[in-house]
Design an enzyme around this catalytic site. Structure first.
Site, mmCIF file in Angstrom:
data_model
loop_
_atom_site.group_PDB
_atom_site.id
_atom_site.type_symbol
_atom_site.label_atom_id
_atom_site.label_comp_id
_atom_site.label_asym_id
_atom_site.label_seq_id
_atom_site.Cartn_x
_atom_site.Cartn_y
_atom_site.Cartn_z
ATOM 1 C CD GLU A 74 -2.837 1.273 0.105
ATOM 2 O OE1 GLU A 74 -3.063 2.389 -0.409
ATOM 3 O OE2 GLU A 74 -3.379 0.233 -0.297
ATOM 4 C CD GLU A 81 -2.625 5.570 -6.289
ATOM 5 O OE1 GLU A 81 -2.832 6.340 -5.332
ATOM 6 O OE2 GLU A 81 -3.405 4.665 -6.611
#
Length: 186
Positions: A74, A81
């Protein structure tokens, strides 16, 4: 500069500074990523189940590794991102695909961690509802680990992604048609 080492741009000059930057990164992801809190909620539930079932040392090791991999992925997903967002401000299907693949890696890790939990804890999982009721009646203090899990899950509902504060550029209409179902870089 006399006698000291000058750090390059963006690098910590000392070990203590390096830890401060790492801690700042952890605080930022905790404050901005709802999924991080959900992963912590799931890990807390997993570890509570293992505790209630009296898991062996090897089982704990496997469960910690599985849950840890999800959380680490994560973090990497969030970093990827962010890097994609820094690289382009315009609509690019490949940018969206890169983000989707990184998110898919987290999803795959979460599914594998779930499967790992089921295999490692095995038939003991069927005992959990009875254990929950027994602990609620006889040893309510054993329910305490469920409070952080509940907090992590509920608090994830109030977390806003930091990027939501920034407008997402919309592609021109002709690019949206050409990209079909692909979404713009988030």
């Amino acid at each position: 500069m006399t006698g000291g080492r000058r750090p390059s741009f963006g690098r910590a000059g000392t070990l203590a500074e390096s830890f401060r930057y790492a801690w700042a990164g952890f605080r930022w992801i905790w404050a901005t990523e709802a999924n991080m809190r959900l992963h912590f909620a799931a890990a807390t539930l997993l570890f509570t189940a293992a505790w209630w079932l009296g898991a062996a040392s090897w089982q704990w090791a496997v469960l910690i590794l599985a849950a840890g991999m999800v959380i680490l992925l994560e973090w990497l997903n969030t970093a990827i991102e962010g890097a994609v967002d820094l690289a382009t401000e315009e609509f690019r299907p490949l940018a969206g695909r890169v983000k989707d693949v990184a998110a898919g890696a987290v999803l795959a890790a979460a599914l594998l961690a779930t499967l790992t939990g089921v295999v490692v804890l095995g038939e003991g999982l069927l005992q959990l509802p009875g254990l929950f009721l027994a602990h609620a009646r006889e040893a309510p203090w054993r329910l305490l680990p469920l409070l952080p899990a509940l907090y992590f899950a509920v608090s994830s509902l109030g977390v806003r992604r930091a990027t939501r504060d920034e407008p997402v550029p919309r592609p021109p209409a002709r690019d949206r048609r050409r990209a079909g179902a692909r979404r713009p870089a988030r």
